[in-house]
Write a protein that holds these residues in place. Sequence first.
Motif, mmCIF file in Angstrom:
data_model
loop_
_atom_site.group_PDB
_atom_site.id
_atom_site.type_symbol
_atom_site.label_atom_id
_atom_site.label_comp_id
_atom_site.label_asym_id
_atom_site.label_seq_id
_atom_site.Cartn_x
_atom_site.Cartn_y
_atom_site.Cartn_z
ATOM 1 N N MET A 26 40.619 9.032 54.776
ATOM 2 C CA MET A 26 40.600 10.098 55.786
ATOM 3 C C MET A 26 40.452 9.530 57.188
ATOM 4 O O MET A 26 41.060 10.026 58.135
ATOM 5 C CB MET A 26 39.488 11.090 55.468
ATOM 6 N N LEU A 27 39.662 8.467 57.326
ATOM 7 C CA LEU A 27 39.514 7.821 58.639
ATOM 8 C C LEU A 27 40.856 7.254 59.109
ATOM 9 O O LEU A 27 41.243 7.443 60.269
ATOM 10 C CB LEU A 27 38.480 6.693 58.560
ATOM 11 N N GLY A 29 43.825 8.285 58.200
ATOM 12 C CA GLY A 29 44.680 9.426 58.519
ATOM 13 C C GLY A 29 44.381 10.002 59.891
ATOM 14 O O GLY A 29 45.284 10.258 60.689
ATOM 15 N N LEU A 30 43.105 10.201 60.185
ATOM 16 C CA LEU A 30 42.723 10.769 61.484
ATOM 17 C C LEU A 30 43.115 9.821 62.616
ATOM 18 O O LEU A 30 43.648 10.246 63.645
ATOM 19 C CB LEU A 30 41.218 11.050 61.524
ATOM 20 N N GLY A 33 46.794 9.897 63.159
ATOM 21 C CA GLY A 33 47.165 11.174 63.781
ATOM 22 C C GLY A 33 46.904 11.163 65.276
ATOM 23 O O GLY A 33 47.712 11.642 66.074
ATOM 24 N N VAL A 34 45.763 10.615 65.667
ATOM 25 C CA VAL A 34 45.418 10.555 67.093
ATOM 26 C C VAL A 34 46.402 9.651 67.826
ATOM 27 O O VAL A 34 46.901 9.984 68.909
ATOM 28 C CB VAL A 34 43.963 10.057 67.284
ATOM 29 N N GLU A 38 49.765 13.823 66.998
ATOM 30 C CA GLU A 38 49.968 15.113 66.311
ATOM 31 C C GLU A 38 48.765 15.409 65.415
ATOM 32 O O GLU A 38 48.355 14.584 64.614
ATOM 33 C CB GLU A 38 51.250 15.103 65.489
ATOM 34 N N GLN A 39 48.159 16.573 65.622
ATOM 35 C CA GLN A 39 46.969 16.918 64.835
ATOM 36 C C GLN A 39 47.129 18.278 64.161
ATOM 37 O O GLN A 39 46.197 19.043 64.052
ATOM 38 C CB GLN A 39 45.723 16.931 65.723
ATOM 39 N N GLU A 40 48.328 18.568 63.730
ATOM 40 C CA GLU A 40 48.601 19.866 63.122
ATOM 41 C C GLU A 40 49.405 19.642 61.861
ATOM 42 O O GLU A 40 50.550 19.174 61.940
ATOM 43 C CB GLU A 40 49.406 20.717 64.110
ATOM 44 N N ALA A 41 48.850 19.880 60.691
ATOM 45 C CA ALA A 41 49.619 19.723 59.455
ATOM 46 C C ALA A 41 48.850 20.311 58.295
ATOM 47 O O ALA A 41 47.635 20.163 58.219
ATOM 48 C CB ALA A 41 49.886 18.253 59.169
ATOM 49 N N THR A 42 49.580 20.998 57.400
ATOM 50 C CA THR A 42 48.922 21.413 56.162
ATOM 51 C C THR A 42 48.994 20.232 55.200
ATOM 52 O O THR A 42 49.661 19.246 55.474
ATOM 53 C CB THR A 42 49.621 22.631 55.519
ATOM 54 N N PRO A 58 50.387 10.383 58.861
ATOM 55 C CA PRO A 58 48.934 10.595 58.870
ATOM 56 C C PRO A 58 48.494 11.681 57.885
ATOM 57 O O PRO A 58 47.463 11.534 57.215
ATOM 58 C CB PRO A 58 48.629 11.040 60.294
ATOM 59 N N ALA A 59 49.284 12.764 57.772
ATOM 60 C CA ALA A 59 48.918 13.871 56.880
ATOM 61 C C ALA A 59 48.855 13.404 55.432
ATOM 62 O O ALA A 59 48.041 13.900 54.643
ATOM 63 C CB ALA A 59 49.901 15.022 57.030
ATOM 64 N N LEU A 62 45.545 11.616 54.952
ATOM 65 C CA LEU A 62 44.482 12.631 54.901
ATOM 66 C C LEU A 62 44.493 13.357 53.568
ATOM 67 O O LEU A 62 43.453 13.551 52.934
ATOM 68 C CB LEU A 62 44.661 13.642 56.037
ATOM 69 N N THR A 63 45.720 13.750 53.110
ATOM 70 C CA THR A 63 45.819 14.486 51.848
ATOM 71 C C THR A 63 45.337 13.639 50.682
ATOM 72 O O THR A 63 44.603 14.128 49.824
ATOM 73 C CB THR A 63 47.270 14.943 51.592
ATOM 74 N N MET B 1 45.577 20.998 66.597
ATOM 75 C CA MET B 1 44.221 20.903 67.137
ATOM 76 C C MET B 1 44.056 19.629 67.959
ATOM 77 O O MET B 1 44.511 18.569 67.542
ATOM 78 C CB MET B 1 43.219 20.910 65.980
ATOM 79 N N LEU B 224 45.142 24.518 52.928
ATOM 80 C CA LEU B 224 44.240 23.519 53.502
ATOM 81 C C LEU B 224 44.919 22.861 54.705
ATOM 82 O O LEU B 224 46.040 22.398 54.595
ATOM 83 C CB LEU B 224 43.886 22.445 52.467
ATOM 84 N N ALA B 226 45.157 19.707 56.817
ATOM 85 C CA ALA B 226 44.782 18.319 56.535
ATOM 86 C C ALA B 226 43.795 17.768 57.561
ATOM 87 O O ALA B 226 42.786 17.162 57.200
ATOM 88 C CB ALA B 226 46.032 17.443 56.471
ATOM 89 N N TYR B 227 44.063 17.978 58.857
ATOM 90 C CA TYR B 227 43.193 17.403 59.897
ATOM 91 C C TYR B 227 41.830 18.074 59.910
ATOM 92 O O TYR B 227 40.799 17.421 60.035
ATOM 93 C CB TYR B 227 43.854 17.520 61.269
#
Lengths: 112, 281
Positions: A26-27, A29-30, A33-34, A38-42, A58-59, A62-63, B1, B224, B226-227
């Motif tokens: 997750m770290l 991924g975040l 993303g930064v 882009e910080q928007e994704a399901t 990145p998503a 995270l997933t 976000m 869900l 993800a971020y």
Amino acid sequence: MPSQSTLCGVVRPILRWGMVLSLILMLIGLALGVIAGEQEATVVPLEKIPFQLMEMDPAAFLTLGIVLLIATPLARVIGALCVFIRERDRKFILVSMAVLLSVFLAVILGAA
Amino acid sequence: MEPLVLLLIALLCVSAGTVGALMGIGGGLIIIPLLTLGFGIPMQEAIGASLIGVIATSTGAASKYVKQGLTNIRLALFLEMSTTIGSIVGALIAVYTDQTILFLLFSMLLVYSGYTMLRRTEKLFTPEQAEAEGQLVDLSCQYMDPKDSCQVSYGVKGQGKGLAYSSVAGLLSGLLGVGGGLVKVPVMNVCMCVPLKAATATSNFMIGVTALTGAIIFYGHGLLDAYLCGAVALGTFAGAYLGTILMARYSANELRKWFSVLLFLVAVTMVLKAFGLWGGP
């Protein structure tokens, strides 16, 4: 009947390693993303995770972290089941199987 | 976000993890109001993220409590049979239910939780009462009390009743994104004769499996973010770790009073939000 300490010996490392691995993913991924801005994704569907990991999405990182986190409590049920099978504790083999069965039911209903 | 918003959410979720680990709850009671009232995130998305945070709190704190021997693993597995079924039903209802109703249900849960926290006292048992003969399965266990280092042994009674009430805890978990610890702990203590310390640690342990069935359903329905989930999980992990350290030094009793006052205030805000009187529709 297996002792409490035998069960602890199996369950504890599962919890700890599941926690560490999902934290790292997750770290990553975040951070990705930064960097990518882009910080928007399901969440990514399970079957697409390997492909998108190759593309450094990145998503996907995270997933995978989220999936590992969800899988950690499940893994400790399976770990306990193995102890019960080894010790031939019939009642608790059934109890663990019942818990796994309802998780399986959730997977089917979640996919529907 | 924005990255800063995500960082802020992660930092605030540290408190949820800490309180969760200290009180044997998942921390959903803090995460949901934080995300919906504080950041305007839709209820369904908040419940999904909260379930992930709840699993993180449970996993983060459980490995420590298991080491201390407070967790009754067999009792946890036994009750998980019904919490998981409850959680599936709850999550399926949540996915298809209107936000307003979820807000109202959540504020009712907050009032109930605040009330239980205020009046929670430990029920103690004599050795004869703790004798658990003729039960479905043998769940008896023992642990070393960390405070006065004496060995505590107990039998587990009222197993059928325990299973029935635990399904309610599971239902609440899937429906409203909480761990259900505030139902499980009193059920184990009052109905099943489990000492409070063991009940708290066992509840914390169970929360991971209870929330995971709900989380799978939210994952499958693509609910869900993800971020958001990543930020919430990282924050609650850190908080849970902090909570297990604090647990050894401080008593949760003082904290409980202030926390229940906070829950009542949040409940009022949730009702206002349900009727569109807080932060827009």
